[in-house]
Design a protein around this motif. Structure first.
Motif, PDB file in Angstrom:
ATOM      1  N   ALA A  16       0.820  -1.387   0.001  1.00  0.00           N
ATOM      2  CA  ALA A  16       0.061   0.098  -0.211  1.00  0.00           C
ATOM      3  C   ALA A  16       0.899   1.138   0.162  1.00  0.00           C
ATOM      4  O   ALA A  16       0.533   2.306  -0.702  1.00  0.00           O
ATOM      5  N   GLY A  17       2.015   1.090   0.654  1.00  0.00           N
ATOM      6  CA  GLY A  17       2.952   2.542   0.648  1.00  0.00           C
ATOM      7  C   GLY A  17       3.514   2.569  -0.629  1.00  0.00           C
ATOM      8  O   GLY A  17       3.613   3.636  -1.035  1.00  0.00           O
ATOM      9  N   GLU A  18       4.045   1.381  -1.165  1.00  0.00           N
ATOM     10  CA  GLU A  18       4.436   1.846  -2.612  1.00  0.00           C
ATOM     11  C   GLU A  18       3.209   2.541  -3.573  1.00  0.00           C
ATOM     12  O   GLU A  18       3.707   3.104  -4.259  1.00  0.00           O
ATOM     13  N   THR A  19       2.291   1.880  -3.256  1.00  0.00           N
ATOM     14  CA  THR A  19       1.227   2.468  -4.423  1.00  0.00           C
ATOM     15  C   THR A  19       0.857   3.942  -3.986  1.00  0.00           C
ATOM     16  O   THR A  19       0.697   4.715  -5.030  1.00  0.00           O
ATOM     17  N   LEU A  20       0.841   4.385  -2.718  1.00  0.00           N
ATOM     18  CA  LEU A  20       0.716   5.708  -2.437  1.00  0.00           C
ATOM     19  C   LEU A  20       1.894   6.458  -2.963  1.00  0.00           C
ATOM     20  O   LEU A  20       1.546   7.636  -3.401  1.00  0.00           O
ATOM     21  N   ASN A  21       3.204   5.980  -2.763  1.00  0.00           N
ATOM     22  CA  ASN A  21       4.318   6.739  -3.424  1.00  0.00           C
ATOM     23  C   ASN A  21       4.113   6.865  -5.033  1.00  0.00           C
ATOM     24  O   ASN A  21       4.251   8.040  -5.540  1.00  0.00           O
ATOM     25  N   VAL A  22       3.503   5.942  -5.805  1.00  0.00           N
ATOM     26  CA  VAL A  22       3.396   6.136  -7.111  1.00  0.00           C
ATOM     27  C   VAL A  22       2.217   7.211  -7.331  1.00  0.00           C
ATOM     28  O   VAL A  22       2.386   8.093  -8.154  1.00  0.00           O
ATOM     29  N   VAL A  23       1.194   7.310  -6.633  1.00  0.00           N
ATOM     30  CA  VAL A  23       0.243   8.127  -6.716  1.00  0.00           C
ATOM     31  C   VAL A  23       0.781   9.537  -6.393  1.00  0.00           C
ATOM     32  O   VAL A  23       0.470  10.294  -7.214  1.00  0.00           O
ATOM     33  N   ARG A  24       1.475   9.814  -5.493  1.00  0.00           N
ATOM     34  CA  ARG A  24       1.763  11.092  -5.070  1.00  0.00           C
ATOM     35  C   ARG A  24       2.953  11.372  -6.077  1.00  0.00           C
ATOM     36  O   ARG A  24       2.932  12.505  -6.591  1.00  0.00           O
ATOM     37  N   PHE A  25       3.866  10.583  -6.447  1.00  0.00           N
ATOM     38  CA  PHE A  25       4.724  11.025  -7.661  1.00  0.00           C
ATOM     39  C   PHE A  25       3.973  11.610  -8.930  1.00  0.00           C
ATOM     40  O   PHE A  25       4.263  12.446  -9.485  1.00  0.00           O
ATOM     41  N   ALA A  26       2.937  10.509  -9.182  1.00  0.00           N
ATOM     42  CA  ALA A  26       2.258  10.857 -10.463  1.00  0.00           C
ATOM     43  C   ALA A  26       1.469  12.341 -10.135  1.00  0.00           C
ATOM     44  O   ALA A  26       1.546  13.292 -11.082  1.00  0.00           O
ATOM     45  N   GLU A  27       0.955  12.500  -9.082  1.00  0.00           N
ATOM     46  CA  GLU A  27       0.136  14.068  -9.086  1.00  0.00           C
ATOM     47  C   GLU A  27       1.016  14.838  -8.831  1.00  0.00           C
ATOM     48  O   GLU A  27       0.894  16.092  -9.608  1.00  0.00           O
ATOM     49  N   THR A  28       2.196  14.889  -8.246  1.00  0.00           N
ATOM     50  CA  THR A  28       3.499  16.039  -8.334  1.00  0.00           C
ATOM     51  C   THR A  28       4.055  16.348  -9.542  1.00  0.00           C
ATOM     52  O   THR A  28       3.950  17.425  -9.983  1.00  0.00           O
ATOM     53  N   HIS A  29       3.842  15.370 -10.628  1.00  0.00           N
ATOM     54  CA  HIS A  29       4.434  15.607 -11.641  1.00  0.00           C
ATOM     55  C   HIS A  29       3.257  15.755 -13.009  1.00  0.00           C
ATOM     56  O   HIS A  29       3.475  15.801 -14.188  1.00  0.00           O
ATOM     57  N   GLY A  30       1.954  15.752 -12.429  1.00  0.00           N
ATOM     58  CA  GLY A  30       0.922  15.950 -13.620  1.00  0.00           C
ATOM     59  C   GLY A  30       0.757  14.845 -14.597  1.00  0.00           C
ATOM     60  O   GLY A  30       0.453  14.998 -15.657  1.00  0.00           O
ATOM     61  N   ILE A  31       1.006  13.357 -14.365  1.00  0.00           N
ATOM     62  CA  ILE A  31       1.055  12.348 -14.998  1.00  0.00           C
ATOM     63  C   ILE A  31       0.110  11.327 -14.347  1.00  0.00           C
ATOM     64  O   ILE A  31      -0.063  11.407 -13.328  1.00  0.00           O
ATOM     65  N   THR A  32      -0.345  10.455 -15.092  1.00  0.00           N
ATOM     66  CA  THR A  32      -1.116   9.067 -14.641  1.00  0.00           C
ATOM     67  C   THR A  32      -0.321   8.200 -13.712  1.00  0.00           C
ATOM     68  O   THR A  32       0.942   8.032 -13.864  1.00  0.00           O
ATOM     69  N   PRO A  33      -1.113   7.505 -12.877  1.00  0.00           N
ATOM     70  CA  PRO A  33       0.035   6.614 -12.050  1.00  0.00           C
ATOM     71  C   PRO A  33       0.348   5.322 -12.981  1.00  0.00           C
ATOM     72  O   PRO A  33       1.407   5.058 -12.841  1.00  0.00           O
ATOM     73  N   ASP A  34      -0.372   5.214 -14.064  1.00  0.00           N
ATOM     74  CA  ASP A  34       0.262   3.971 -14.956  1.00  0.00           C
ATOM     75  C   ASP A  34       1.585   4.574 -15.723  1.00  0.00           C
ATOM     76  O   ASP A  34       2.659   3.994 -15.703  1.00  0.00           O
ATOM     77  N   GLN A  35       1.483   5.966 -15.913  1.00  0.00           N
ATOM     78  CA  GLN A  35       2.680   6.358 -16.735  1.00  0.00           C
ATOM     79  C   GLN A  35       3.854   6.378 -15.561  1.00  0.00           C
ATOM     80  O   GLN A  35       5.025   6.156 -15.754  1.00  0.00           O
ATOM     81  N   ALA A  36       3.657   6.853 -14.123  1.00  0.00           N
ATOM     82  CA  ALA A  36       4.515   6.600 -13.089  1.00  0.00           C
ATOM     83  C   ALA A  36       5.201   5.436 -13.003  1.00  0.00           C
ATOM     84  O   ALA A  36       6.381   5.346 -12.873  1.00  0.00           O
ATOM     85  N   ARG A  37       4.202   4.335 -13.043  1.00  0.00           N
ATOM     86  CA  ARG A  37       4.937   3.023 -12.805  1.00  0.00           C
ATOM     87  C   ARG A  37       5.678   2.568 -13.733  1.00  0.00           C
ATOM     88  O   ARG A  37       6.959   2.030 -13.795  1.00  0.00           O
ATOM     89  N   GLU A  38       5.367   3.002 -15.305  1.00  0.00           N
ATOM     90  CA  GLU A  38       6.108   2.679 -16.351  1.00  0.00           C
ATOM     91  C   GLU A  38       7.353   3.199 -16.193  1.00  0.00           C
ATOM     92  O   GLU A  38       8.625   2.939 -16.632  1.00  0.00           O
TER      93      GLU A  38
END
Length: 60
Positions: A16-38
């Motif tokens: 859950a913590g890793e997923t939250l970090n991906v979401v935060r990273f995505a929001e910070t950079h204005g990209i989707t969570p899928d783009q962040a994971r990629e």
């Protein structure tokens, strides 16, 4: 020594913590969570490289 007979946790998926970090990273950079994971899959955990790649992705 513990007598706990429960199986060890399955660590193959994201926590859950890793997923939250991906979401935060995505929001910070204005990209989707899928783009962040990629980006993470492609560039690893080097934050400077991820920030640069996200900026480039967003400007495209």
């Amino acid at each position: 020594m513990s007598d706990d007979k429960r199986p060890e946790a399955d660590r193959s998926g994201a926590s859950a913590g890793e997923t939250l970090n991906v979401v935060r990273f995505a929001e910070t950079h204005g990209i989707t969570p899928d783009q962040a994971r990629e980006l993470i899959a492609r560039h690893g955990s080097d934050r400077a490289k991820l920030d640069e790649a996200a900026a480039h992705l967003r400007s495209s």
